[in-house]
Design an enzyme around this catalytic site. Structure first.
Site, PDB file in Angstrom:
ATOM      1  NE  ARG A 139      -4.528  -7.823  32.362  1.00 47.56           N
ATOM      2  CZ  ARG A 139      -3.706  -6.815  32.714  1.00 47.56           C
ATOM      3  NH1 ARG A 139      -3.456  -5.783  31.603  1.00 47.56           N
ATOM      4  NH2 ARG A 139      -2.909  -7.140  33.519  1.00 47.56           N
ATOM      5  CG  ASP A 184      -2.767 -11.431  42.666  1.00 44.82           C
ATOM      6  OD1 ASP A 184      -2.410 -11.889  43.286  1.00 44.82           O
ATOM      7  OD2 ASP A 184      -3.756 -10.590  42.688  1.00 44.82           O
ATOM      8  CB  SER A 213      -4.880 -13.711  41.565  1.00 47.58           C
ATOM      9  OG  SER A 213      -4.000 -13.056  40.603  1.00 47.58           O
TER      10      SER A 213
END
Length: 913
Positions: free
Chosen positions: A538, A653, A599
């Site tokens: 994203r 994350d 992440s």
């Protein structure tokens, strides 16, 4: 035997004459009026159906009156046969065929299509025993058992017995049943209100001849259902029309208030013989029904049964014939002692007289008398069949409602003398059911051996379920973690945390993130954020204003070839996505501060420096491990040219989740991810972080707790299924804690457990399902769906059948138990980890009680119906001096990265001032 009239004899002497022509006789007004009483209209049948259904539903809810019209008694038979049952079983039938008792030896082979015929012996119960003392009856039963077994090669082997006791009982377990009331002409004293199984056991013990264990007590209707031949699907309705009448069916257990059970199904005995709703039955009761009732052993009781049961049909016919004869419409107005004697006409006589194949004989030259007798028999029996159909239609409607099915396909097992001796009864019943329940596709299957095999089957199914239950519990036992085991996990994690912070050998890396503060609400500005942590990537623009945070984002996919190709290819793809996003949002040419959520395990050397330690989650891009991923991103930006991006921070994350929730709650000092993978971070005292200079303030530590246990510390908790999943992964021996907790692995653990249980014969009849051989076919989302409290068992079955699994309701229940065990262990282990962290924070600060919030993200945590509550319960259990609140993050990985960047910009501006 006396003659009925002047010219016609009772069946048994000579066959009753039939008309020579197939034309209806002309009836006078008295004959018409007499037979018209037995007619029932469709609307009357529908009223009976609706009324009986209402009585059933009230009784299921426990709202019936003290003298309920139907009792809806749980039988504690929770499963129907599936063809694998085998062994030798003894059956004792009492009350199924009037004043007789039958003993059977039934051998089940467990092989579909192959049967061993049961050996049986019937004993007539003397009338003085039928109405005598209860002990006398059960002693007689024990004597019959011994006499039967004396002729069998039994020896001293223990025998399992199923007891078919065909009277209304209140059953409290499979082998415990209290007689409510005698029916069918029995009236033994001292039995009503007593456990009939115990009375039989006492009698067998008094006899003392054989070692017999009474395993189950079964109503004859249940035996009929359970003895049904396996067809395309299981038989789940039983119907008896014998001396008396009754039905049973498989009800959803959650609908039976008496059970207080919300799982699976249970067979419910309707006991509809006692149905006596005056509003529904009064219009179809005849004067003859009233006379029969008053002359019975139980006036006012079992009114419905007295209109249908084989014990009463002959008597109704006799009463009508006597009435017609006395009024001159039959036999020339002559009667006989036989015609006036109660009980002289039996069911077999009625069936014989109604048989259209009979021919006129010399003893009955009057054809009109013969035709009228046949019409009387037909009227009485046709009414019985239609009333029975209305009652069965009520059961089918109940099944439709409980299963939430518009169109119901169901097999009904039928048994009893009325079906066996009266073929037209079955035809009328079938035709009437089609009219009353047109949306139901009903298959009527005759019972095998009058239900005796079914009683053995109940016993065999109980034995099979007990063995399977033991195997299931043994398989799942290692997943049931007790307080001591969880406490040990908490202590081991706490020790690993301390070692990791000191830079000593530890399975927890305890990586400094260089995030030194959580948001204080004064952050302002526009920020870019990147979020890379799975197969989707994203790009976001985050506007932080006084009014809150506004986010616009775009999702881009990362092809598998890119995720496992070269590092340059991966980061070039990321930059291409950023440029596309800027163009779409009108941000081209702007150099906004950028936070990069990455992440994967990294060792940070600064807020904008992160060395990738190793890939996880299916990524394996080359030339990245050991490299600074921010540098790799900046190099890709330079290769793109004419693109200016200001990379301020690299964020895990988990840290993003903590920061996102910290914007809403300043007490949030821990972040937790439980999704595809799992990780945690928290705010540690800087003085405890030996790898970073300084001894005041705080530092967010990325624990990388997915690797906890890689040093073997979780070995005692790891099962053989965990080992299989680990060895089949792309990183064997690594991320052991993550592989016991996170969504990427739980479905695989369940799949291997299901394969094991199938190989043991516990699931799917021992037939290996091809679909279960496919890796990752059992998605972790299925656990969340299957364990949902709102799903009925049929919906659970639908989920599993969509995978290609052909299963029974028992299979569905056991699959749910497997899912529950695996996900419960995951949640409890996660809770033990959280407890270790919050206790560390509390002790760091020297507090008696710590109030702290944990920011949480991840699909498993959010979507699973019980995961979050299990985590919270475990934390309360293991860290009682910590008041822990859990906050679900809203877009933590994107919003959090922007907030880390915003806090860094705020702190930089403060330092400049």
């Amino acid at each position: 035997m006396d003659t009925i009239g002047a010219t016609c004899l009772l069946p048994g002497e000579r066959a009753l004459a039939c008309p020579q022509e197939n034309r209806p006789p002309l009836l006078d007004s008295s004959e018409l009026e007499c037979l018209k009483q037995f007619e029932v209209t469709r609307s009357q049948l529908q009223q009976i159906q609706v009324s009986l259904l209402g009585c059933m539903e009230r009784a299921l809810k426990g709202k019936a009156d003290s003298a309920p019209a139907v009792r809806m008694l749980p039988t504690y038979v929770g499963s129907v046969p599936h063809g694998t049952e085998k062994g030798d079983f003894l059956v004792l039938e009492l009350g199924a065929t009037g004043a007789s008792l039958r003993v059977l030896w039934v051998t089940l082979t467990g092989t579909e299509g192959y049967k061993v015929e049961p050996r049986s012996q019937e004993f007539v119960i003397p009338q003085d025993v039928v109405v005598g003392a209860g002990q006398q009856l059960f002693d007689f039963a024990a004597h019959c058992l011994s006499e039967f077994l004396d002729a069998q090669p039994v020896g001293n082997q223990p025998l399992q017995l199923g007891f078919s006791f065909s009277f209304p009982c209140h059953q409290t377990s499979l082998d415990r049943s209290t007689l409510i009331s005698w029916t069918k002409g029995f009236k033994c004293s001292g039995v009503e209100g007593q456990d009939v199984v115990q009375l039989l056991r006492d009698a067998i013990q008094r006899k003392g001849t054989y070692n017999i264990d009474v395993v189950a007590v079964v109503n004859d209707t249940v035996g009929t259902m359970m003895g049904c031949e396996l067809g395309a699907g299981p038989c789940e309705v039983g119907l008896i029309v014998d001396t008396g009448t009754n039905a049973c069916y498989m009800e959803e257990a959650r609908h039976v208030a008496a059970l207080d059970e919300d799982r699976g199904r249970t067979c419910v005995s309707v006991e509809w013989g006692s149905f006596s709703d005056d509003g529904a039955l009064a219009p179809v009761l005849t004067t003859f029904d009233h006379v029969l009732d008053q002359g019975s052993l139980n006036p006012g009781a079992q009114r419905f049964e007295k209109m249908i049961g084989g014990l009463y049909l002959g008597e109704l016919v006799r009463l009508v014939l006597a009435h017609l004869a006395q009024h001159g419409a039959l036999f020339g107005g002559h009667t006989s002692p036989a015609l006036l004697s109660p009980g002289s006409l039996l069911l077999e006589h009625v069936a014989e007289m109604e048989d259209p194949q009979l021919r006129q004989g010399d003893t009955c030259p009057d054809a009109s008398d013969a035709e009228l007798v046949q019409r009387v028999c037909a009227a009485v029996c046709s009414r019985a069949a239609r009333l029975c159909a209305a009652a069965l239609a009520a059961v089918l409607a109940r099944l439709q409602h409980s299963r939430e099915q518009r169109a119901l396909q169901v097999a009904v097992a039928t048994g009893g003398q009325v079906f066996e001796r009266h073929p037209r009864f079955h035809n009328i019943l079938k035709e009437t059911v089609m009219h009353l329940a047109p949306e139901c596709e009903v298959s009527f299957i005759p019972s095998v051996d009058g239900g005796g095999r079914g009683v053995a089957m109940v016993t065999a199914v109980a034995a099979r379920l007990a063995a399977h239950r033991q195997l299931l519990e043994e398989t799942l036992a290692p997943f049931q973690l007790n307080h001591e085991q969880l406490g040990a996990v908490q202590a081991q994690m706490r020790e690993a945390m301390v070692r990791g912070l000191r830079g000593e050998a530890s399975s927890l890396r305890m990586l400094p993130t260089y995030v030194r503060a959580t948001p204080d609400g004064s952050e302002r500005g526009d920020f870019l954020a990147l979020d890379l942590g799975g197969t989707n990537f994203r790009v976001l623009v985050v506007h932080v204003t006084e009014g809150g945070v506004q986010i616009t984002n775009q999702v881009y996919s990362i092809p598998e070839g890119v995720a496992q190709g070269s590092g340059q290819q991966l980061f070039d793809h990321i930059v291409d996505c950023i440029v596309d996003f800027q163009q779409r949002q009108g941000l081209s040419g702007q150099s906004l501060p950028l936070g990069f959520t990455f992440s994967f395990p990294c060792k940070q050397l600064g807020l904008d420096q992160g060395i990738l330690l190793n890939w996880t989650k299916g990524f394996n891009a080359s030339d990245c491990e050991g490299q600074d991923v921010v540098c790799l991103l900046r190099e890709a930006i330079r290769r793109r040219q004419a693109v200016e991006l200001n990379v301020v921070a690299i964020v895990n994350d988990t840290v993003g989740t903590m920061m996102s929730c910290g914007y809403e709650d300043p007490r949030c000092e821990m972040g937790l991810i439980v999704g595809t993978g799992t990780n945690a971070c928290y705010m540690e005292e800087l003085r405890n972080v030996t790898s970073v200079a300084g001894d005041s303030g705080h530092m967010c530590i990325n624990m990388e707790w997915g690797a906890f246990g890689d040093d073997g510390s979780l070995g005692l908790l790891s099962t053989c299924f965990d080992a299989i999943v680990d060895q089949a992964s792309i990183n064997p021996g690594k991320q052991r804690f993550e592989k016991m907790i996170s969504g990427m692995y739980l479905g695989e653990i369940v799949r291997h457990i299901l394969l094991h249980l199938t190989s043991c014969g516990v699931l799917f009849r021992g037939r290996q399902a091809q679909c279960l051989q496919t890796k990752d076919i059992f998605k972790t989302k299925f656990l969340s769906e299957i364990e949902s409290d709102s799903l009925a068992l049929r919906q659970v079955r639908a989920i599993l059948e969509d995978l290609g699994l052909l299963l029974t309701s028992d299979d569905a229940l056991m699959v749910r138990e497997v899912c529950q065990a695996v996900s419960r262990r995951a949640a409890r282990l996660c809770g033990a980890g959280v407890a270790a962290v919050v206790e560390k924070i509390r002790e760091n600060r020297g507090l008696e009680v710590l109030t702290v919030s944990v920011g949480v993200d991840g699909t498993l945590y959010k979507m699973h119906p019980h995961f979050s509550s299990l985590v919270a319960t475990t934390v309360r259990e293991l860290a009682p001096r910590c008041a822990v609140s859990f906050l679900q993050s809203e877009d933590g990985s994107g919003k959090g990265a922007a907030l880390v960047t915003a806090v860094a910009c705020r702190l930089a501006q403060t330092a400049q001032v």
